[in-house]
Enzyme design. Structure first.
Site, PDB file in Angstrom:
ATOM      1  N   SER A 175      99.741  53.022  19.855  1.00  0.00           N
ATOM      2  CA  SER A 175      98.378  52.478  19.917  1.00  0.00           C
ATOM      3  C   SER A 175      98.421  51.015  20.356  1.00  0.00           C
ATOM      4  O   SER A 175      97.400  50.354  20.462  1.00  0.00           O
ATOM      5  CB  SER A 175      97.667  52.607  18.556  1.00  0.00           C
ATOM      6  OG  SER A 175      98.432  52.006  17.532  1.00  0.00           O
ATOM      7  N   ASN A 179      98.685  52.321   6.445  1.00  0.00           N
ATOM      8  CA  ASN A 179      97.416  53.040   6.270  1.00  0.00           C
ATOM      9  C   ASN A 179      96.317  52.143   5.698  1.00  0.00           C
ATOM     10  O   ASN A 179      95.185  52.144   6.189  1.00  0.00           O
ATOM     11  CB  ASN A 179      97.619  54.261   5.369  1.00  0.00           C
ATOM     12  CG  ASN A 179      98.583  55.261   5.982  1.00  0.00           C
ATOM     13  OD1 ASN A 179      98.934  55.124   7.164  1.00  0.00           O
ATOM     14  ND2 ASN A 179      99.020  56.243   5.215  1.00  0.00           N
ATOM     15  N   THR A 234      50.485  57.923  27.132  1.00  0.00           N
ATOM     16  CA  THR A 234      51.059  59.020  26.364  1.00  0.00           C
ATOM     17  C   THR A 234      51.306  60.104  27.404  1.00  0.00           C
ATOM     18  O   THR A 234      50.529  60.231  28.356  1.00  0.00           O
ATOM     19  CB  THR A 234      50.115  59.546  25.257  1.00  0.00           C
ATOM     20  OG1 THR A 234      48.914  60.023  25.881  1.00  0.00           O
ATOM     21  CG2 THR A 234      49.746  58.473  24.239  1.00  0.00           C
ATOM     22  N   HIS A 235      52.379  60.806  27.271  1.00  0.00           N
ATOM     23  CA  HIS A 235      52.787  61.816  28.277  1.00  0.00           C
ATOM     24  C   HIS A 235      52.952  61.179  29.669  1.00  0.00           C
ATOM     25  O   HIS A 235      52.788  61.858  30.674  1.00  0.00           O
ATOM     26  CB  HIS A 235      51.775  62.961  28.370  1.00  0.00           C
ATOM     27  CG  HIS A 235      51.368  63.520  27.049  1.00  0.00           C
ATOM     28  ND1 HIS A 235      51.983  64.610  26.472  1.00  0.00           N
ATOM     29  CD2 HIS A 235      50.415  63.109  26.161  1.00  0.00           C
ATOM     30  CE1 HIS A 235      51.420  64.861  25.300  1.00  0.00           C
ATOM     31  NE2 HIS A 235      50.462  63.958  25.087  1.00  0.00           N
ATOM     32  N   SER A 289      70.147  48.598  49.697  1.00  0.00           N
ATOM     33  CA  SER A 289      70.748  49.860  50.129  1.00  0.00           C
ATOM     34  C   SER A 289      71.489  49.613  51.434  1.00  0.00           C
ATOM     35  O   SER A 289      71.076  48.785  52.249  1.00  0.00           O
ATOM     36  CB  SER A 289      69.644  50.899  50.325  1.00  0.00           C
ATOM     37  OG  SER A 289      70.032  51.842  51.299  1.00  0.00           O
ATOM     38  N   LYS A 321      64.953  48.691  50.621  1.00  0.00           N
ATOM     39  CA  LYS A 321      65.182  49.026  49.216  1.00  0.00           C
ATOM     40  C   LYS A 321      65.542  47.836  48.337  1.00  0.00           C
ATOM     41  O   LYS A 321      66.204  46.901  48.756  1.00  0.00           O
ATOM     42  CB  LYS A 321      66.311  50.070  49.103  1.00  0.00           C
ATOM     43  CG  LYS A 321      65.944  51.456  49.577  1.00  0.00           C
ATOM     44  CD  LYS A 321      64.860  52.128  48.762  1.00  0.00           C
ATOM     45  CE  LYS A 321      65.318  52.596  47.405  1.00  0.00           C
ATOM     46  NZ  LYS A 321      66.240  53.735  47.479  1.00  0.00           N
ATOM     47  N   ASN A 377      66.914  47.992  44.454  1.00  0.00           N
ATOM     48  CA  ASN A 377      67.211  48.932  43.373  1.00  0.00           C
ATOM     49  C   ASN A 377      67.506  48.221  42.058  1.00  0.00           C
ATOM     50  O   ASN A 377      68.245  47.242  42.035  1.00  0.00           O
ATOM     51  CB  ASN A 377      68.396  49.817  43.773  1.00  0.00           C
ATOM     52  CG  ASN A 377      68.110  50.607  45.036  1.00  0.00           C
ATOM     53  OD1 ASN A 377      66.979  51.038  45.255  1.00  0.00           O
ATOM     54  ND2 ASN A 377      69.122  50.781  45.872  1.00  0.00           N
ATOM     55  N   GLU A 381      69.470  50.926  35.515  1.00  0.00           N
ATOM     56  CA  GLU A 381      69.985  52.300  35.595  1.00  0.00           C
ATOM     57  C   GLU A 381      71.304  52.432  34.844  1.00  0.00           C
ATOM     58  O   GLU A 381      71.565  53.427  34.164  1.00  0.00           O
ATOM     59  CB  GLU A 381      70.168  52.703  37.060  1.00  0.00           C
ATOM     60  CG  GLU A 381      68.832  52.826  37.805  1.00  0.00           C
ATOM     61  CD  GLU A 381      69.034  52.889  39.310  1.00  0.00           C
ATOM     62  OE1 GLU A 381      69.587  53.883  39.785  1.00  0.00           O
ATOM     63  OE2 GLU A 381      68.645  51.934  40.000  1.00  0.00           O
ATOM     64  N   TYR A 435      95.363  59.978   4.957  1.00  0.00           N
ATOM     65  CA  TYR A 435      95.472  59.538   6.355  1.00  0.00           C
ATOM     66  C   TYR A 435      96.108  60.629   7.229  1.00  0.00           C
ATOM     67  O   TYR A 435      97.048  61.311   6.835  1.00  0.00           O
ATOM     68  CB  TYR A 435      96.341  58.272   6.447  1.00  0.00           C
ATOM     69  CG  TYR A 435      96.530  57.781   7.868  1.00  0.00           C
ATOM     70  CD1 TYR A 435      95.596  56.963   8.477  1.00  0.00           C
ATOM     71  CD2 TYR A 435      97.656  58.179   8.615  1.00  0.00           C
ATOM     72  CE1 TYR A 435      95.761  56.535   9.786  1.00  0.00           C
ATOM     73  CE2 TYR A 435      97.825  57.751   9.921  1.00  0.00           C
ATOM     74  CZ  TYR A 435      96.876  56.937  10.503  1.00  0.00           C
ATOM     75  OH  TYR A 435      97.037  56.515  11.798  1.00  0.00           O
ATOM     76  N   GLN A 486      93.817  57.374  14.391  1.00  0.00           N
ATOM     77  CA  GLN A 486      94.148  56.314  15.347  1.00  0.00           C
ATOM     78  C   GLN A 486      93.182  56.345  16.541  1.00  0.00           C
ATOM     79  O   GLN A 486      93.021  55.350  17.241  1.00  0.00           O
ATOM     80  CB  GLN A 486      95.600  56.503  15.814  1.00  0.00           C
ATOM     81  CG  GLN A 486      96.078  55.457  16.785  1.00  0.00           C
ATOM     82  CD  GLN A 486      97.590  55.467  16.930  1.00  0.00           C
ATOM     83  OE1 GLN A 486      98.301  54.945  16.072  1.00  0.00           O
ATOM     84  NE2 GLN A 486      98.087  56.087  17.984  1.00  0.00           N
ATOM     85  N   LYS A 542      89.867  53.689  17.321  1.00  0.00           N
ATOM     86  CA  LYS A 542      89.769  52.331  17.877  1.00  0.00           C
ATOM     87  C   LYS A 542      89.191  52.255  19.282  1.00  0.00           C
ATOM     88  O   LYS A 542      88.285  51.467  19.554  1.00  0.00           O
ATOM     89  CB  LYS A 542      91.131  51.651  17.817  1.00  0.00           C
ATOM     90  CG  LYS A 542      91.457  51.178  16.427  1.00  0.00           C
ATOM     91  CD  LYS A 542      92.885  50.779  16.290  1.00  0.00           C
ATOM     92  CE  LYS A 542      93.395  51.181  14.936  1.00  0.00           C
ATOM     93  NZ  LYS A 542      93.406  52.645  14.697  1.00  0.00           N
TER      94      LYS A 542
HETATM   95  N1  ARG Z   1      98.407  52.781  14.427  1.00  0.00           N
HETATM   96  C1  ARG Z   1      97.998  53.505  13.287  1.00  0.00           C
HETATM   97  C2  ARG Z   1      96.477  53.778  13.350  1.00  0.00           C
HETATM   98  O1  ARG Z   1      95.850  53.143  14.097  1.00  0.00           O
HETATM   99  C3  ARG Z   1      98.313  52.749  12.059  1.00  0.00           C
HETATM  100  C4  ARG Z   1      98.494  53.586  10.844  1.00  0.00           C
HETATM  101  C5  ARG Z   1      99.737  54.396  10.976  1.00  0.00           C
HETATM  102  N2  ARG Z   1     100.065  55.108   9.772  1.00  0.00           N
HETATM  103  C6  ARG Z   1     100.967  56.055   9.731  1.00  0.00           C
HETATM  104  N3  ARG Z   1     101.121  56.645   8.583  1.00  0.00           N
HETATM  105  N4  ARG Z   1     101.643  56.468  10.774  1.00  0.00           N
HETATM  106  O2  ARG Z   1      95.965  54.611  12.665  1.00  0.00           O
END
Ligand code: ARG
Length: 469
Positions: A30, A117, A162-163, A284, A290, A292, A297, A324, A329, A332
């Site tokens: 990660s 964790n 409305t509508h 355009s 044009k 735009n 959009e 966990y 992961q 993120k």
């Molecule tokens: N990179 C992991 C995550 O974002 C961190 C936690 C990892 N924990 C583990 N037991 N492998 O979730």
């Protein structure tokens, strides 16, 4: 196969004799995205460290060395001198190994009574807490821009729809303030989600808590949390806070998308209610005439991407047993991309609202088409004592006549109206005027300029107040 011991994971490789497959490293890592939580990982490590010393689990001298080392790692990261390694998986292990390189074996004491964790849950919560604050601030700027634009248009009349059919006249200010209200609710969602988020998971360790005499309250306080989380299993498996960020952003993105859609409609030649300058339109490559509204959009489109992230993480979490799992992961990238996208969308919307010019004439013209028919019915109720249903029917007949003649209600002769209802007097014309119809909508929350001015004052007060989050 011969083990390549040199490449065994320095953190967890103890019981292993073979190195992980390249493809495992690739899917498992990660570090390509979680460097964004580096700052928070250092902060939470420092807080943990101080607490370990205070609880006499490590010595004060060790604590000082660890903190100095962590500061050095932070500096290396800030100056881009730390080269992150995929084989170290994530930001937590990259930082720990970097710390080991600086202060040696002592770095290993940092991980007493914690796990990645609880570490990742803490870091990510802190990141989202700041992301919420930034989102709130940017929404406030957008609200400010909407209110300023509204101030210029307290008396600008446009059709309310409305509508998407012209319904009753309203003021442009009133229409803009409707979005101010939506963003106000978004900000209130940020406030409540931020409050719920603010419990510290650190010290839950892997899942069960720890046998070390740690002080979780101290760590929570140090990191600006209101309290430590109450259940160690929940601490490491809760991702509600990420989902709340995504859902808050999704609802906000929908508000932005609706406003974007209106801008797109309004700036079309057919409507012509507003004009966007060269700064906010594109041309355009084939049609020279044009202009735009690309930014609008894209704001509309990006809401789909944000909702996709919410949907994605909901599905990741669905059916995950406690505690966990590595699935988490995946939280993120969804949140990071959502944050970048919503911040960009808000900025582009703020720019467009600032930029747009209202074409008052076009707006007023568009109110044609019996937009005061309801006012006429209300007049019958008020002056002739009819029920609203009866009045509605009478006005319907009168609208039929106007349609046949191709004119507005106000242009009909009194005698024509009286042919439908003899008790109608010439006083009825006062309510058939568009500006009067708008001025008369004085109920709380109504579109009368007097009411809109009051709403603007309240909005300005709200925007100025510090404690509205
Ligand atoms: N990179 C992991 C995550 O974002 C961190 C936690 C990892 N924990 C583990 N037991 N492998 O979730």
């Amino acid at each position: 196969m011969k083990a390549k011991t040199s490449k065994l994971n320095p953190i967890w490789g103890g019981a292993f004799s073979q190195t992980p497959a390249d493809i495992l490293q690739k899917i498992n890592q990660s570090i390509s995205f979680d460097t964004r939580i580096a700052k928070y990982d250092i902060l939470s490590s420092k807080a943990h460290c101080k607490m370990l010393a205070k609880s006499q689990i490590i010595t004060q001298k060790e604590c000082n060395l660890l903190i100095k080392g962590l500061d050095k790692v932070a500096k290396k990261i800030a100056t881009e001198k730390l080269s992150f390694k995929t084989e170290l998986e994530d930001i937590h292990m990259n930082i720990e190994v970097a710390l080991t390189e600086i202060i040696g074996e002592l770095a290993g004491k940092l991980h007493i009574a914690r796990s990645r964790n609880d570490q990742v849950a803490t870091d990510f919560k802190m990141w989202i807490r700041d992301a919420f604050a930034m989102l709130d601030n940017n929404l406030k700027q957008l609200q400010h821009t909407l209110v300023n634009k509204a101030k210029e248009h307290i008396d600008t009349i446009m059709p309310g729809f409305t509508h998407l059919q012209s319904a009753q006249p309203v003021t442009f200010a009133h229409h803009l303030l409707a979005y101010y209200e939506m963003f106000k609710r978004d900000r209130s969602r940020i406030k409540s989600a931020s409050a719920r988020l603010n419990e510290c998971p650190l010290g839950a360790a892997a899942l069960a808590g720890t046998s070390f005499p740690i002080d979780r309250k101290m760590v929570a306080k140090e990191l600006g949390f209101d309290a430590p989380t109450a259940n160690s299993l929940d601490s490491v498996s809760d991702r509600d806070f990420a989902l709340e960020y995504l859902s808050t952003a999704s609802i906000c993105a929908i508000h932005l998308s609706r406003l974007a859609e209106e801008l797109i409609i309004w700036c079309s030649k057919q409507f012509g209610f507003i004009t966007l300058s060269d700064a906010f339109t594109t041309g355009s490559s084939i049609m020279p005439q044009k202009r735009n509204p690309d930014a609008a959009e894209l704001i509309r489109a990006k809401s789909g991407r944000i909702i996709g992230h919410l949907n994605g993480l909901l599905i990741v979490m669905k059916g995950l047993p406690l505690a966990y799992s590595k699935d988490m992961q995946e939280d993120k990238e969804a949140v990071f991309d959502t944050h970048d996208t919503i911040i960009l969308s808000i900025a582009a919307m703020t720019g467009m609202i600032n930029d747009m010019k209202a074409n008052k004439q076009k707006m007023l013209q568009a109110t044609m088409g019996h937009a005061t028919a309801t006012d006429m019915a209300d007049w019958l109720v008020k002056n002739l004592g009819f029920s609203f249903r009866k009045s509605h029917k009478i006005v319907g007949e009168i609208v039929k006549i106007a349609n046949k003649r191709g004119c507005e209600l106000k242009d009909l002769n009194l005698s024509l109206m009286q042919s439908i209802e003899p008790k109608i007097t010439k006083e009825i014309y006062t309510v058939l005027n568009i500006a009067t119809a708008v001025k008369n909508k004085t109920s709380f929350g109504g579109t009368a300029p007097k009411k809109v001015s009051q709403a603007i004052k309240l909005a300005e007060k709200y925007i100025r107040s510090k404690h509205n989050r």
